[in-house]
Design an enzyme around this catalytic site. Structure first.
Site, PDB file in Angstrom:
ATOM      1  N   SER A  99     -11.177  30.817  -7.591  1.00 30.89           N
ATOM      2  CA  SER A  99     -10.319  30.235  -6.567  1.00 30.89           C
ATOM      3  C   SER A  99      -9.069  31.042  -6.286  1.00 30.89           C
ATOM      4  CB  SER A  99      -9.897  28.817  -6.978  1.00 30.89           C
ATOM      5  OG  SER A  99      -9.166  28.860  -8.188  1.00 30.89           O
ATOM      6  N   CYS A 100      -8.579  31.780  -7.268  1.00 30.25           N
ATOM      7  CA  CYS A 100      -7.247  32.343  -7.073  1.00 30.25           C
ATOM      8  C   CYS A 100      -7.241  33.801  -6.669  1.00 30.25           C
ATOM      9  CB  CYS A 100      -6.397  32.188  -8.338  1.00 30.25           C
ATOM     10  SG  CYS A 100      -6.722  33.425  -9.607  1.00 30.25           S
ATOM     11  N   GLY A 101      -8.252  34.577  -7.015  1.00 32.80           N
ATOM     12  CA  GLY A 101      -8.211  35.991  -6.684  1.00 32.80           C
ATOM     13  C   GLY A 101      -7.156  36.715  -7.483  1.00 32.80           C
TER      14      GLY A 101
END
Length: 285
Positions: free
Chosen positions: A115-117
């Site tokens: 989700s965050c990269g």
């Protein structure tokens, strides 16, 4: 090699009726990316196109910019706890002779969730100064796209998502021409992984920079997706949902055309409007 999908038993409740059935889920497994034998990053991804994912990740990190800088990518053997079989969850990237290897022991080891990269890399100036493919910010740039062409991209992206049809649990990134022709599409549990797979495949095929292309992504346009587009020389990024404030700041700083809330004939243009063939002056209300 891990499968793209897996089957699990579920209890299904519909209008009060209870039944059990198998359900198709998208697979999620860790991938460790090593550079020259040294651990660099771990990302949670959907197995498949792992070499492209690793190559695209290194493009976004400023390590690679052309196929000639890449010697090879291999799976590491004995990657299970027992060391006896290959889990296909560890890849090692070797750079071509003469290509400098960053001192990854002194920089950062990155853990990347689906989700965050690349949450830890938040310097706008760093992306602008390290990209090998600065975007043309001139209003006379030859890259122009019709709003009507943009409006058609979400449906084309959705219709090309084969695994999403079976699981409903995947993000996608697609590369289009400015005329709306689909060039490539990748799916992954992480939207940033899908973009890395797109960019990595382009690097492997000697197609960087992608200076005449439009990148369309499902979901929102985060900072890391803008970063990856800029580092690959992509001038237009469109998303079906909202951008973050930092994504808009980076788009403005680098000259990227950033479009959000692309749904039907409606869209918001947050930066780089000079690339859109607008028939009337934009309102400043």
């Amino acid at each position: 090699m891990g499968r793209v999908t897996e089957r699990r038993r579920v209890i299904r409740i519909r209008d009060g009726a209870v039944s059990t059935r198998p359900d198709t889920l998208v697979a999620e497994e860790p991938l460790e990316i090593r550079l020259g034998g040294k651990p660099l990053a771990i990302t949670m991804r959907t197995p498949g196109d792992d070499f492209a994912l690793a190559a695209g990740f290194l493009v976004s990190e400023g390590v690679l910019a052309s196929a000639g800088e890449l010697a090879n990518i291999v799976y590491c053997a004995g990657a299970t706890d027992e060391g006896g079989s290959n889990s296909y969850n560890v890849v090692d990237v070797r750079l071509a002779e003469g290509v400098p290897v960053p001192d990854i022991t002194l920089e950062r080891n990155v853990y990347t969730t689906s989700s965050c990269g690349l949450c830890g890399k938040a310097s706008l100036d760093a992306v602008r100064t390290t990209t090998r493919w600065p975007l043309d910010t001139s209003p006379e740039t030859p890259v122009r796209i019709e709003p009507a062409t943009l409006s058609a991209l979400p449906d084309r992206l959705r219709s090309a998502q084969r695994v999403f049809e079976r699981t409903g649990g995947l993000h996608a990134a697609a590369l289009f021409t400015t005329d709306g022709e689909l060039l490539d599409i990748r799916e992954d549990v992480g939207r940033h992984n899908a973009v890395d797979k797109i960019v990595g495949r382009a690097l492997q095929q000697g197609q960087l920079p992608l200076s005449s292309c439009v990148l369309m992504v499902s979901g929102r346009a985060s900072f890391e997706l803008v970063q990856k587009a800029v580092m690959a020389g992509i001038p237009v990024l469109a998303a079906v949902s909202a951008p973050s404030s930092l994504a808009v700041d980076l788009a403005v700083e680098t000259g990227l055309t950033l479009v959000g809330f692309l749904r039907g004939a409606s869209m918001n243009v947050y930066a780089g409007e000079h690339r859109l063939a607008l028939s009337a002056a934009a309102s400043t209300d």
